[in-house]
Design a protein around this motif. Structure first.
Motif, short mmCIF file in Angstrom:
data_model
loop_
_atom_site.label_atom_id
_atom_site.label_comp_id
_atom_site.label_asym_id
_atom_site.label_seq_id
_atom_site.Cartn_x
_atom_site.Cartn_y
_atom_site.Cartn_z
N TYR A 25 -2.03 -12.09 5.65
CA TYR A 25 -1.07 -11.00 5.82
C TYR A 25 -1.36 -10.28 7.13
CZ TYR A 25 -0.67 -11.70 0.78
OH TYR A 25 -0.51 -12.26 -0.46
N ARG A 26 -0.31 -9.66 7.66
CA ARG A 26 -0.46 -8.72 8.76
C ARG A 26 -0.05 -7.34 8.26
NH1 ARG A 26 2.40 -12.70 11.82
NH2 ARG A 26 1.02 -13.91 13.16
N TRP A 27 -0.85 -6.34 8.60
CA TRP A 27 -0.46 -4.97 8.26
C TRP A 27 0.55 -4.48 9.28
CZ3 TRP A 27 -0.40 -1.95 4.27
CH2 TRP A 27 -0.18 -0.59 4.41
N GLN A 28 1.75 -4.16 8.80
CA GLN A 28 2.83 -3.71 9.66
C GLN A 28 3.13 -2.24 9.38
OE1 GLN A 28 3.83 -5.60 11.96
NE2 GLN A 28 4.05 -7.73 11.32
N ARG A 29 3.60 -1.57 10.39
CA ARG A 29 3.90 -0.14 10.23
C ARG A 29 5.23 0.16 10.90
NH1 ARG A 29 2.58 4.86 9.47
NH2 ARG A 29 0.70 4.36 8.31
#
Length: 288
Positions: free
Chosen positions: A38-42
């Motif tokens: 996963y990539r943490w996206q904001r």
């Protein structure tokens, strides 16, 4: 107030709410827990785990001349997967020597045993508490991975990372570890005027030594430090040979590539694993 006036106020309120809704970021998507990475996206004030289904393939055997570092990291990760005590890890040293590739290779090897990877940018480290809350009840084991970690003065993620590593009253959960890479061992910049013998600081700092200790303390909160060093010429050529064989080159072709491989490294100013792999791609494309 008449009924007509009331209806008018309601319509105006509905219009205002619609305008506000248009400015708000959309709700984060549902998390796809079937993914291995996963990539943490904001976006604005909201963050979410964005599933990554296509992961760059690399195997542990592809990473050569980092045997001690590979063995230590694999042992720590296996202990983590088995529910045994394990440490957060800081990998530092020469660029292109396999630090981030080791983490990806571990994911490829142990994803079937429940290992998962969450990539996070250092600017989003203040969201670690949100990530912990999302995964705390999951059965998988998560490595939160921050590549090329370093901080400048005043960056917010510094204190958030310190608390997550060791120092917060809230436990992070036993299904999460933090692995980070950096090209420098001390993650905050240090300056000559901060040395312990300084008698006077222009900004009025009375205890400059304590400032230095504060900066070093972040690195010390990682339980394992793994150092990576530039490769010798023979090591570099071994890695070139490995990747040329990977691309299908014959032994006699691999031997013939040696002068060009050395010239390539000289032109790049580095004998790293990354440079070796880049040369192998270029040479194989030209000669196969």
């Amino acid at each position: 107030m008449s009924n007509t006036e009331l209806q008018g106020l309601i319509q105006r309120a509905v219009g205002v709410l619609a305008q506000l809704e248009a400015w708000l970021p959309p709700a984060p998507p549902a998390i796809d827990w079937s993914a291995h990475a996963y990539r943490w996206q904001r976006r604005g004030a909201r963050g979410w785990l964005d599933a990554v289904h296509r992961i760059a393939p690399i195997q542990l055997d592809d990473l050569q001349h980092v045997e001690q570092q590979k063995s230590t990291l694999e042992r720590n990760t296996l202990a983590f997967l088995q529910g045994k005590p394990a440490n957060n890890v800081l990998m530092t040293g020469a660029r292109g020597t396999g630090k981030s590739s080791l983490v990806r290779a571990l994911l490829g090897t142990y994803a079937s045993q429940g290992l998962r990877l969450i990539e996070i940018d250092k600017s989003d480290l203040g969201d670690l508490d949100q990530i912990i809350d999302l995964i705390v009840d999951r059965p998988e084991r998560y490595i939160v991975f921050c590549d090329d970690l370093s901080f400048e003065e005043g960056e917010a993620g510094y204190k958030a990372l310190k608390s997550a590593l060791d120092g917060s009253v809230a436990a992070p959960g036993d299904n999460l570890l933090i692995y980070a890479t950096s090209n420098r061992r001390h993650l905050m910049p240090e300056y000559m005027h901060e040395n312990l013998q300084a008698q006077h600081q222009p900004d009025g700092e009375i205890h400059p030594g304590e400032t230095v200790e504060e900066k070093i303390s972040l690195s010390e909160r990682f339980g394992l430090w793994l150092s990576f060093y530039p490769f010798a010429q023979t090591d570099y050529l071994d890695i070139v040979n490995h990747w040329l064989a990977f691309h299908g080159c014959r032994p006699e072709d691999i031997q013939a590539s040696r002068p060009e491989a050395l010239q390539w490294a000289l032109s790049r100013g580095s004998r790293s694993g990354r440079v070796a792999r880049q040369f192998a791609r270029d040479w194989a494309a030209r000669h196969l």
